[in-house]
Design an enzyme around this catalytic site. Structure first.
Site, PDB file in Angstrom:
ATOM      1  N   MET A  30       9.036   3.874   1.601  1.00 60.30           N
ATOM      2  CA  MET A  30       8.328   3.664   2.858  1.00 60.30           C
ATOM      3  C   MET A  30       7.348   2.503   2.734  1.00 60.30           C
ATOM      4  O   MET A  30       6.449   2.340   3.562  1.00 60.30           O
ATOM      5  CB  MET A  30       7.603   4.936   3.294  1.00 60.30           C
ATOM      6  CG  MET A  30       8.557   6.047   3.690  1.00 60.30           C
ATOM      7  SD  MET A  30       7.895   7.223   4.890  1.00 60.30           S
ATOM      8  CE  MET A  30       6.431   7.816   4.047  1.00 60.30           C
ATOM      9  N   TYR A  32       4.441  -0.172   1.052  1.00 62.58           N
ATOM     10  CA  TYR A  32       3.147  -0.181   0.368  1.00 62.58           C
ATOM     11  C   TYR A  32       3.391   0.083  -1.121  1.00 62.58           C
ATOM     12  O   TYR A  32       2.864   1.009  -1.720  1.00 62.58           O
ATOM     13  CB  TYR A  32       2.173   0.839   0.975  1.00 62.58           C
ATOM     14  CG  TYR A  32       0.726   0.429   0.814  1.00 62.58           C
ATOM     15  CD1 TYR A  32       0.217  -0.659   1.515  1.00 62.58           C
ATOM     16  CD2 TYR A  32      -0.126   1.105  -0.053  1.00 62.58           C
ATOM     17  CE1 TYR A  32      -1.100  -1.064   1.365  1.00 62.58           C
ATOM     18  CE2 TYR A  32      -1.437   0.707  -0.216  1.00 62.58           C
ATOM     19  CZ  TYR A  32      -1.924  -0.373   0.495  1.00 62.58           C
ATOM     20  OH  TYR A  32      -3.235  -0.776   0.332  1.00 62.58           O
ATOM     21  N   HIS A  37       6.902   2.669  -7.514  1.00 61.91           N
ATOM     22  CA  HIS A  37       8.097   2.117  -6.872  1.00 61.91           C
ATOM     23  C   HIS A  37       8.767   1.080  -7.782  1.00 61.91           C
ATOM     24  O   HIS A  37      10.002   1.025  -7.874  1.00 61.91           O
ATOM     25  CB  HIS A  37       7.735   1.452  -5.549  1.00 61.91           C
ATOM     26  CG  HIS A  37       7.182   2.383  -4.515  1.00 61.91           C
ATOM     27  ND1 HIS A  37       5.872   2.330  -4.089  1.00 61.91           N
ATOM     28  CD2 HIS A  37       7.757   3.401  -3.833  1.00 61.91           C
ATOM     29  CE1 HIS A  37       5.670   3.256  -3.173  1.00 61.91           C
ATOM     30  NE2 HIS A  37       6.789   3.919  -3.006  1.00 61.91           N
ATOM     31  N   LYS A 149       7.889  12.785  -8.482  1.00 63.06           N
ATOM     32  CA  LYS A 149       6.674  13.291  -7.838  1.00 63.06           C
ATOM     33  C   LYS A 149       7.073  14.107  -6.608  1.00 63.06           C
ATOM     34  O   LYS A 149       6.494  15.147  -6.323  1.00 63.06           O
ATOM     35  CB  LYS A 149       5.731  12.148  -7.445  1.00 63.06           C
ATOM     36  CG  LYS A 149       4.461  12.629  -6.727  1.00 63.06           C
ATOM     37  CD  LYS A 149       3.474  11.507  -6.526  1.00 63.06           C
ATOM     38  CE  LYS A 149       3.957  10.502  -5.497  1.00 63.06           C
ATOM     39  NZ  LYS A 149       3.940  11.086  -4.108  1.00 63.06           N
ATOM     40  N   GLN A 153      11.884  17.082  -2.650  1.00 60.28           N
ATOM     41  CA  GLN A 153      12.740  16.148  -1.933  1.00 60.28           C
ATOM     42  C   GLN A 153      13.999  15.826  -2.738  1.00 60.28           C
ATOM     43  O   GLN A 153      15.118  15.838  -2.211  1.00 60.28           O
ATOM     44  CB  GLN A 153      11.981  14.862  -1.641  1.00 60.28           C
ATOM     45  CG  GLN A 153      12.823  13.736  -1.079  1.00 60.28           C
ATOM     46  CD  GLN A 153      12.013  12.494  -0.808  1.00 60.28           C
ATOM     47  OE1 GLN A 153      11.391  12.379   0.226  1.00 60.28           O
ATOM     48  NE2 GLN A 153      11.992  11.554  -1.756  1.00 60.28           N
ATOM     49  N   LEU A 184       0.713   8.172  -9.037  1.00 52.66           N
ATOM     50  CA  LEU A 184       0.686   7.044  -8.115  1.00 52.66           C
ATOM     51  C   LEU A 184       1.285   7.460  -6.776  1.00 52.66           C
ATOM     52  O   LEU A 184       2.313   8.125  -6.718  1.00 52.66           O
ATOM     53  CB  LEU A 184       1.469   5.870  -8.686  1.00 52.66           C
ATOM     54  CG  LEU A 184       0.843   5.150  -9.889  1.00 52.66           C
ATOM     55  CD1 LEU A 184       1.741   3.999 -10.326  1.00 52.66           C
ATOM     56  CD2 LEU A 184      -0.544   4.628  -9.550  1.00 52.66           C
TER      57      LEU A 184
END
Length: 282
Positions: A30, A32, A37, A149, A153, A184
């Site tokens: 998503m 940012y 990432h 994290k 999901q 993070l």
């Protein structure tokens, strides 16, 4: 790195790669982007010939009064990060291109979405399953990497891929943390200086719970009371949304630990809702 905003153009490009015999990796985000990432991209890069990174703040996974309009964004910085970590293509669509005005087809989350985050965010995983299915169809991905994290999901997506026979390999990547243990998250940007200083107590409490379980305490109710007391003492500015111990694959609450178990928490701190987890193997 090529930047595409239209879903049909992404699909055309990825189908062309497939016709050339090239394998495709996918890292959905998503935006940012942070070091977590970047680690997902680094994990995906050797698994494929072409790497697609997506930047899409998916409106269908946000409920009422959640932070859709204020979710942090940095498209220019995100593009630079994706390119520096080996992305061949950055897909950054607008919501109107991903969902028609009369969009009416949804991929419902399995029962794994009932507990943990699903208990207080009832539409969240339906939105996640739907958008990820669309991204799989558009990208034709052979492999996709997701962070642990968001353990629930990942468990849900694994079940979805199995149940719907989607030909993609899912890889989970361990949680990337700051030096003080805080997981993070893009939402860490919401934390005030005081909240940021206190937030590592989330991880410390989970580590203490795991140590207590490995030392012989197997009753989940007792372990959850222990962690609630830890947070009350060490993280008074935090408000737990949930403290739970579940089966790591089925995401069903456990009464006692007699095999692998996942301790998972969500804690609200000011404007931020932070999640974390720890796998317990006894």
């Amino acid at each position: 790195m090529k930047i595409i905003t239209e879903p049909a153009e992404l699909q055309r490009q990825c189908l062309a790669w497939r016709r050339q015999g090239l394998t495709i990796g996918l890292v959905p985000t998503m935006g940012y982007l942070h070091a977590g990432h970047a680690a997902l991209m680094d994990r995906a890069r050797p698994e494929c010939d072409r790497l697609v990174v997506t930047l899409f703040v998916n409106p269908t996974q946000f409920g009422e009064n959640e932070d859709l309009s204020t979710y942090p964004r940095n498209p220019e910085g995100d593009a630079a990060t994706a390119e520096s970590h080996g992305a061949d293509l950055l897909f950054a669509p607008e919501p109107g291109t991903m969902y028609a005005d009369n969009h009416a087809t949804w991929v419902e989350a399995p029962r794994l979405g009932v507990h943990l985050c699903g208990a207080t965010r009832p539409i969240h995983f339906r939105g996640v399953c739907t958008v990820v299915t669309k991204l799989f169809m558009l990208s034709q991905a052979d492999v996709a990497v997701f962070g642990e994290k968001d353990w629930q999901q990942l468990a849900i997506l694994r079940r979805m891929v199995r149940d719907l026979n989607i030909p993609v390999k899912l890889i989970g990547h361990p949680i990337v943390r700051e030096s003080d243990g805080l997981a993070l998250s893009s939402r860490n940007a919401y934390l005030t200086e005081e909240e940021r200083a206190a937030a590592p107590a989330i991880r410390r409490g989970l580590v203490k719970l795991a140590e207590k379980a490995r030392a012989g305490e197997r009753d989940c109710a007792a372990l959850k009371r222990f962690l609630a007391a830890e947070y009350a003492a060490e993280l008074p500015m935090g408000e737990p949304d949930y403290i739970e111990i579940v089966h790591p694959d089925e995401i069903e609450p456990l009464d006692a630990i007699d095999g692998p178990a996942l301790a998972a928490v969500a804690v609200r701190m000011g404007k931020a809702r932070l999640i974390d987890n720890i796998l317990i193997e006894v």
